[in-house]
Every structure is written in structure tokens, then in C-alpha cells.
Write an enzyme that holds these catalytic residues in place. Sequence first.
Site, PDB file in Angstrom:
ATOM      1  N   ARG A 194      46.687  40.078  42.669  1.00 37.69           N
ATOM      2  CA  ARG A 194      47.911  40.385  43.406  1.00 37.69           C
ATOM      3  C   ARG A 194      47.540  41.171  44.662  1.00 37.69           C
ATOM      4  O   ARG A 194      46.446  41.736  44.735  1.00 37.69           O
ATOM      5  CB  ARG A 194      48.840  41.286  42.581  1.00 37.69           C
ATOM      6  CG  ARG A 194      49.282  40.751  41.258  1.00 37.69           C
ATOM      7  CD  ARG A 194      50.284  41.726  40.625  1.00 37.69           C
ATOM      8  NE  ARG A 194      49.806  42.304  39.386  1.00 37.69           N
ATOM      9  CZ  ARG A 194      50.390  43.331  38.766  1.00 37.69           C
ATOM     10  NH1 ARG A 194      51.451  43.910  39.302  1.00 37.69           N
ATOM     11  NH2 ARG A 194      49.911  43.794  37.629  1.00 37.69           N
ATOM     12  N   ASP A 252      33.380  39.765  27.805  1.00 37.94           N
ATOM     13  CA  ASP A 252      34.134  39.260  26.653  1.00 37.94           C
ATOM     14  C   ASP A 252      34.267  37.747  26.791  1.00 37.94           C
ATOM     15  O   ASP A 252      33.912  37.179  27.834  1.00 37.94           O
ATOM     16  CB  ASP A 252      35.514  39.946  26.545  1.00 37.94           C
ATOM     17  CG  ASP A 252      36.339  39.829  27.823  1.00 37.94           C
ATOM     18  OD1 ASP A 252      36.317  38.739  28.441  1.00 37.94           O
ATOM     19  OD2 ASP A 252      37.002  40.804  28.205  1.00 37.94           O
ATOM     20  N   HIS A 261      36.579  36.465  29.780  1.00 33.20           N
ATOM     21  CA  HIS A 261      35.983  36.478  31.117  1.00 33.20           C
ATOM     22  C   HIS A 261      34.811  35.499  31.212  1.00 33.20           C
ATOM     23  O   HIS A 261      34.608  34.870  32.241  1.00 33.20           O
ATOM     24  CB  HIS A 261      35.552  37.894  31.501  1.00 33.20           C
ATOM     25  CG  HIS A 261      36.705  38.758  31.916  1.00 33.20           C
ATOM     26  ND1 HIS A 261      37.415  39.518  31.018  1.00 33.20           N
ATOM     27  CD2 HIS A 261      37.286  38.954  33.118  1.00 33.20           C
ATOM     28  CE1 HIS A 261      38.392  40.148  31.671  1.00 33.20           C
ATOM     29  NE2 HIS A 261      38.333  39.832  32.946  1.00 33.20           N
TER      30      HIS A 261
END
Lengths: 447, 527
Positions: free
Chosen positions: B365, B443, B446
Amino acid sequence: MAPKGSKAPKARPKPPDPPKEYPTIADELLAAYQESRPYQTLAASKGIQNLTANEKACYAHAVFLETGAWRSWPAATQNEFWKTIQSEKIPIPLPKPQDLGRDTRGIEVGKYTPAEFKLYLRREREIEGLLGKTMGYLRAIMAAKEHSPRVLELTEHIISMNAAHYTVWLYRSQTLLALNSSIPAELEWVNNVALDNQKNYQIWHHRQILVEHLVQDVGSDEGKLRELGKSEVAFMKEMFDEDAKNYHVWSYRQWLVRKLDLWQKGEIEDCERLLREDVRNNSAWAHRFFVVFSNPRYCTEGSKATEFDGGIPDEILDREIEFSKAACFEAPQNQSPWNYLRGVLKKGGRKLVSLECFAGEFVKIPEKEGEGEEDVKSSHALDFLADAWAEKGEREKADRALRLLGDKYDRIRKNYWDWRRALLKSDGGGLGGIEGQFVVGAKLFGH
Amino acid sequence: MTFLIKGKKSQQRVRFIKRAIAGQGSHDPSPASESLHYDQQQAQRPDFITENSKDKPAIVDDAFGASSRSVMSAKTASMIPDLFTTLPPIRDLLQTGSSRVQDETIQECLPFLKGADLNVQCNEHGVPQLDRPRHINFLHKSLRKLPAPYVAADASRPWMFYWALAGLAAMGEDVSQYRERLISTVQPIQNSTGGFGGGNGQLSHLAPTYAILLSLVIVGGEEALEVIDRKAMWKWLGALKQPDGGFQMCVGGEEDVRGAYIAAVILTLLDLPIELSRESPAWSREGGTLLTNLPEWISKCQTFEGGVSSRPDAEAHGAYAFCVLACLSILGDPHIIIPKYLDVPCLISWLSSRQYAPEGGFSGRTNKLVDGCYSHWVGGCWPLIEACLDGPSLGSPAGIQVAPLTAVGHLYSREGLIRYILCCCQDQTKRGGLRDKPSHNSDSYHTCYVLAGLSSAQHRWHFNTSATKTATGGMLNSAYQWTSEPIVEDLQIFDGADRVGTWHPVFVIPEGAAERAKEYFASKGGF
């Protein structure tokens, strides 16, 4: 050759101190890590060239231990290597401590005290077993479609252990409604769960179901609706104190504004409060845009966020323009108000050129290329000007602005700026002209 | 074994770099490596030699004289464009919470972008290799120790399968070994009312259903594909369809663009009819379908910034941009349907703003931080957008490719993204796996999406109107008209071995798997 450090210390790095109390588990792990690599620390603090010969050798050994480079050596060299490690008592370096992540309440596990961490590990193991049993129980209840007070107890219990089960939340809301339970009481309970589970989104959908129902119950009782709005907004403020960009909370808020007709009840002021804290909070900008440009009192129903809306009064457009201009002055390289400004102009059907002077405040480019230095305080202002100039038909100026962006002020986006330059050369001019291109393309392909 | 020690007081660096062995022809001896050989001869054992010349790195031989396998690349630093090693040219004086975390992130990434980690080998562009063995091991391990049923992560079990299988397959691993286990895990969580739950006894939900469906398609084979109860799935989709055009994630759950994307994926992959069942809340006498008003609803999610939000009225977010573009690219041909429902120039401006320097990666964003997972969520938007701008590649009857009419090339910095991925997103310890940013643990999530982003930056996709790869006829065939080619260029910053497999730009699984599944289901002709 390395200078023989005259000030070289005599002693090897000190052995680790006796067990020490650390404020957090992360500190403890970090200390253990550092203690396991004394020579690397020493070299980093003194500089390798200032180490004594012995220290250098020990340092090299420690580095080889850490990188594992010794594994590729011949056996004899390895043996010699390990002998030195033992005789010099070089500790085996620990791997760098990893981030321990967050617990279910969103708290960083690394910030636990070492004692709390032990308890946490034990509790995690216990919950695994307990949760399994309780979930099995709930499954049986769900299969029987039972909606009773004990469902509420059971789901509360499960949620306290793991708030991420959407099935449990949905069954709880169904049961609440079936039992006609007190929704305000439920909201209050949910508040605490939400504060403890910052990242959880099931909670926010649950809340939406509750409020939806409450609004039906309250009907047109203005006073009660106002109270509800106030308490919801107050709770969201608490959430924003933790994370002012929490996507789920903001989405819920946008839903609530429509539901409770909060358009003119302090929403804009709340956004401003958050923007005073952090003018780069894009979530607050986005919410402001929604509140201003979706307000049914003057906005055309169904007008999209990227479209002109003839219903917006001029004084509102002016007010929004002034607000974003002030924010641009505060931090010119903050993209949020620039995006906002473009959005406002589009909604109002105004031209970018109307703000050419304003954007020019942040960009000084010499009349002729190569004559003197330019002074650019905001790449977003330059981007804005490129479009404004294209709008006016000043393609060369626009092209120069885009080149500056690609070559100097925003190089990572060079391909994008080059694409914009290519658009300039095509018929349409600036970004507005690309639609024409699609029509051409569609015709060529027979659509 | 040799050390490179920079002769600057504040920057002591030791580095191990693979040696180019003369005569084996793996690398041409560059002036840099020649000077290194010279320095090596000069270096004396058994002690350190440190030259404190200002710019020229000194070579220090090790204390053991073990046969050397590494030399330093003295010129590495100069091969990293300063775009990726220096602060942005314009920075505001005003500090706020957002700018503080942004500055911290840059500082966190810079040492990795500069190749300063002493344990990491870099090529002549300052880019480390993709540590395939460790990432492969990381994903295999993630499947070995799946969370026990009912623990916190229980509802993400299906996702653990998808992330690992997709990642492993993209790195060339044979994942058929997991077929049996996958089938036995997902069979009990399929509900007779259609769809899959996140775990035992859970309601059907589109998110785990998507993960399971794609996992079954990746492992492939009749046995896996036959697990899915297609008729029940179709009925369930009807129950999720809303009168406004969108889809709920589960019955009574939230309605957002993930629902729209996943519903479209299910419809096309399983070759389901688009008719609405009478029980659907969206059913009307006018005779709408599962697709009625879906793109119109999606189009309401574009925000004033140009990006796309999870549902109308919310903030633009990278993950939702991908969902929307991929959904539209299932419903129609990208060059026709995307401009019809989205303001494309505005969207491109926002998408392009997601890439930051010096980090090189994407943020989700405006004014938020880079995160490896947006390598896919934002990075994966580019092939769809590029196909939208270029129009279709015209396949001639003979199958000869004609260059796209308005080839725009790439609209983002592929180099930046690849640098961020290989320098900042790899866990270089034994743990392996890929991550959000250097301060975060790797993880499966990702690892999967960073690899997908890497692949997308390494390949070019073409949309072909006349080259439908499945001869099915019927509806929703746009997603099967994609072909890929590796991007080959003179100045390639990553090693050839680091090119990962291609992922389908819409389904986000290894290329070919979706086409096979579609064909299988379409050949059945009905449920």
C-alpha cells in the site's frame, strides 16, 4: 604486513559471566549469541589489524567455525583445526537468534521475560491438547444444531485459546441471535478479544453481524443509533492506537459509516487527528476520500472512486484541495496527499493545470536544458506537472519532466516513466489519452 | 581460503566468494580476477596481511593454507548500481511513524543489497545465488511437521500444502510423493454440501478450498482430481453468490475480491456450469448466472489511488489487485476485459508506485513497507497488465509467433525485484526458506510467493487469442491461452541456474498443471 599493535591487549576476551538475568528472552538469546563469538566481537571493536597474532589466529578459527568452511578441508587439516579450537577454548558460534514472532494476542514473543517464555512454551503444548478435546465437543454440538447457552461458553473458551477459527465465530453468532442474547454485552466481550488479537479478522466480521442485527432491533431510535456509533468509534480509536493502518478495522469502519449514517459525525475530524499524528497514514487518507466522496447527501449514487461526479459542491472540492495542499507542504515527498489531490480533481472534473502553480512550488527546472541546476523537492510534484503539461499540450516540457523522473528522481520506475513518454508521443498525450489507444487496439483485433 | 578485508576502519568485511577456476571456462578471467591472482601470490602465509590502501581491497590469505576454493571479486561493489546502495534522492525532513519504519527498513536492507554479509557468496553483480537446496529442504520440512490438528495454525493446513507444493514444483522437485498424503488429508475435510473446510469439522470456506484445489491440481493424476465433488462444489458456489454480484468466503461470511477470484478459479478449473442453482440467494426470475454482475462488482473496488481494495470503499492493497486482475483474466481476454472494468492508466500508476529504491521490492500500500510476498501479489499483476496493454500475440496457423503490436516491454524494474528477492528475502542460514524482509523469519507463505515473484521477473508471458491450449470450447477459456518464454538478456544479474520454473500467471501454480486439470474435467462432459 599488519602493524604489530603496540597497544594490543594481553588477555583473551573474557569468558562469559556467571548466569545473568535478562529483561527479555530476546536479550537472553542475543547475549548467548554474542558470548559464543568473542573473537568476532573483538575484531569488530578493535579492527583486525590491531589484534595480536594469537587473537588473529583465534579469530580466523572462529570465522571458519561460523561459516563451516573447515568442512571442505582435508581430514588432517580438520584435525589440526579442531585441536586448536580445543586448546584455545574457542566457543562454537551459535546461529544468530531468529525473530520469535508474535503470540496469538499479537504480542512479540521476544519481549517475554525468560521465565514467561518458559511458561509460554508449556502453555502452547497444553493448549494443543485441550483445544483438540474442546473442538471435538463443539463439533458434536454443531452436528446436533444445538444453540444453547453452553455453546456460548464453549465457543468463548475455544476463542480464548485460538481466535482464528472462523467456524467457531460463525456458530457463535448464530447461537447469539438464536438465543436473543444481549448484543451490547457481546460487543464488549469482543472488544477485549480484538485488542488481544490485533491481526485477527474473523472478529471484525463477527462484529459486523452483531451491529447489523442491533441496528434492526433499535430501528429508528436515533439516540440509540448515535450511542452505538459513538461507542464503536471510541473502540476503533483504541485499535488505531495500536496500529493506525489496521486494514480490517478500517474496512469495518467504512462499512459502519454507511450502516449508521456517520458521514457527517466526526469522521473527517477523526481522519485529521490521525493525519496530524502521521501525515503519511494512507489509510486515514483513503477513509477521508471515502467519507467525502461517497456521502449520499451530495454524491451521485454508484459513481466510482475513479470517476467524475457532477454532484460534488465546489466548496467541498475547494476545501479538499486546500487540505491536501497543506499536507503536501508539510512533507512534499509524501505520495498520499498527491494521490488524494489527483482523486479530488478527477471527482470534480477539474484539470490538473488548475494546480500547476502549486505543484511548481516544489519543482524548479531551468528554462533551457543544461542551464543551471534544477531543484526538485518532490518527485510526485514532477509527476503531477508532467500530466498537467501534457494536458496543456506542452509535450516537450512534459517529456523532460518524465525523463528527469526516470534518470534522476525516481529511477526504480524508469520503465514506467519511459512508457509514459511513449504515451505522450502517441495521439492522446498524457495518461488521459490511453483510452483512445484501447479503442484502436480493439478495432484492430476485430472486437 | 582467502579473506577480503576492506581497508576502511569503519567497514571491516570478510567475504568468501566462489573462485573462477582457470581452464574450466566457467567464467572468463576478468581484470578483477587477474589482479586477485596477483594479490594471492603476494600474500604470505601464515599470518594475515592487511593492506590499508583506500579503495583497493586487500587480500589476506588464511592461516592454514588449506586448498583455496574462493577468491574475492574486487569489483563486485562497483557492479551494483548505486540505485540499490544509496538513499532515495529526495527525502523529507519531517519524521513520522511511517517515515521512521521506512528508514529503518532501508537500513535493514542496505547491507544485504551491498552484499556485505560475510557468510554469503555473491556473483559479480553482488547478487547471491538462489540457495535451492536449503529452500527445497525448508519446504519439504514444512510438510513433514505440519501443525497438529486443532492448534492455532490448524485452519492453515491446506495452505501449508499449497505453498510447499507450488514452491517445490517450481524448483523442479517431484511432488508426486505427497499425492497419497494430500488425498488422505483433504478427503475428510470436504463437506457433503460442497467445498472444503480449513480442518476437521469446519465449515466450507473458499480460502482452504482454493489451496486444496490447487494442491490437487499440482500433484495431478486421476486419483487426486477425483477427490473433488464437483456437483456439490457447484451448488455451494451458488450459495456463496450474492445478489450484488460478488461471493462470500463462506456461507454467512465476508464478501470480498478474494471470493471473486477464487470462485472464478473453481468455475474454470473444474469446468463447472455457470448456471445458478435455485437455492442461491442470487437466484432470480431474470435468470442470472454465477458470473452475473461479477466484473461490475469488482470494478467498484478500484479506489481513487488506482489500486484495488478488498471490497468497495476500502483502501487500495496489493494482494487484492492481483485477485481482481486474475479474476478478470479468467472471465475474459485481458486486453478486452481489464480496460472495460478498470481505469488502467490509474491502476498502472499505483502499481508502479509500489516499487521502492533502494530496496527494489514491492510494498502492498502507499507509505507501507516492502515485503517479499508482494513480489507475487504486485509482481504477478505485471504479466496481466502487460498482456492488457500489448493485446494478444497473434499465433499464425503455422504456430509462428508474431510480435505483439504495441510491445511495451516491462513496466517495472525486474532487476530491482530480483535483487530484493535474492539479496534480502533468502534466509541464508541452515534454516533456508524465503521471507518478508531480513528481520523476519522465513515461512512457507513467503517462500511460495517470493519464488512466484522471482519466476515472473525471469519470464515473459504472451496471451494468444488463437492458441487455446485446451480444445474444450464452452465458457471461460481465456486463462488457457498463455505461453511463456524465458527472458534472456546480455546483462543478467542472476546466475543461469537460478531461473525457477514458470508459474501460471492466473492460477499461481506451475505452468501446465491447470491446463491438464481443465482438460480432464472438460472431457467428462457434465458432472
